[in-house]
Scaffold this motif. Structure first.
Motif, PDB file in Angstrom:
ATOM      1  N   ILE A   1       0.838  -1.204   0.000  1.00  0.00           N
ATOM      2  CA  ILE A   1       0.000   0.000   0.000  1.00  0.00           C
ATOM      3  C   ILE A   1       0.868   1.248   0.000  1.00  0.00           C
ATOM      4  N   LYS A   2       1.900   1.281   0.845  1.00  0.00           N
ATOM      5  CA  LYS A   2       2.798   2.438   0.913  1.00  0.00           C
ATOM      6  C   LYS A   2       3.589   2.602  -0.385  1.00  0.00           C
ATOM      7  N   GLN A   3       3.956   1.487  -1.028  1.00  0.00           N
ATOM      8  CA  GLN A   3       4.642   1.551  -2.320  1.00  0.00           C
ATOM      9  C   GLN A   3       3.744   2.220  -3.355  1.00  0.00           C
ATOM     10  N   HIS A   4       2.495   1.799  -3.402  1.00  0.00           N
ATOM     11  CA  HIS A   4       1.546   2.362  -4.362  1.00  0.00           C
ATOM     12  C   HIS A   4       1.255   3.826  -4.041  1.00  0.00           C
ATOM     13  N   GLN A   5       1.193   4.162  -2.761  1.00  0.00           N
ATOM     14  CA  GLN A   5       1.006   5.558  -2.374  1.00  0.00           C
ATOM     15  C   GLN A   5       2.194   6.418  -2.796  1.00  0.00           C
ATOM     16  N   ALA A   6       3.392   5.858  -2.736  1.00  0.00           N
ATOM     17  CA  ALA A   6       4.585   6.599  -3.168  1.00  0.00           C
ATOM     18  C   ALA A   6       4.500   6.923  -4.658  1.00  0.00           C
ATOM     19  N   VAL A   7       4.044   5.964  -5.447  1.00  0.00           N
ATOM     20  CA  VAL A   7       3.876   6.198  -6.887  1.00  0.00           C
ATOM     21  C   VAL A   7       2.782   7.238  -7.113  1.00  0.00           C
ATOM     22  N   THR A   8       1.665   7.082  -6.422  1.00  0.00           N
ATOM     23  CA  THR A   8       0.553   8.022  -6.546  1.00  0.00           C
ATOM     24  C   THR A   8       0.974   9.435  -6.152  1.00  0.00           C
ATOM     25  N   ASN A   9       1.715   9.565  -5.065  1.00  0.00           N
ATOM     26  CA  ASN A   9       2.177  10.884  -4.620  1.00  0.00           C
ATOM     27  C   ASN A   9       3.134  11.514  -5.621  1.00  0.00           C
TER      28      ASN A   9
END
Length: 106
Positions: free
Chosen positions: A77-85
């Motif tokens: 989830i945090k990996q995907h949030q990093a990409v999204t951010n």
């Protein structure tokens, strides 16, 4: 089915079939190149990075694959949030985005 990724300096177009991964070298759209450059800046240690417009070229839906040691220690989830951010401004104009991340060696 596993996604095969390409070295960051190879811009490729690819698509999925039900049973395999098909790739052919070609130039990306301007939007794909722009998104790729943003991701390169945010994930400087990325081993593999693929951006594909899967909306038929209109820029509404993207598949993004990031393989980077920069994601080590983060949950999926945090990996995907990093990409999204990293794509905060660009995502505002997307209809949807599929994100796939991987840590090299995992």
């Amino acid at each position: 089915m596993r996604l095969k990724a390409f070295k960051i300096n190879q811009l490729v177009k690819y698509h999925f079939t039900k049973y395999n991964f098909v790739a052919s070298k070609s130039y990306s759209t301007v939007a794909e190149k722009d998104i790729t450059e943003i991701l390169r800046k945010n994930f400087p240690n990325a081993k593999n990075l693929v951006v594909e417009d899967i909306s038929g070229g209109c820029g509404a839906m993207y598949h993004i694959y990031v393989e980077s040691i920069d994601l080590k220690g983060l949950s999926i989830i945090k990996q995907h949030q990093a990409v999204t951010n990293a794509l905060k401004e660009q995502i505002k104009s997307f209809h949807g985005v599929r994100i796939q991340t991987k840590i090299p060696g995992d």
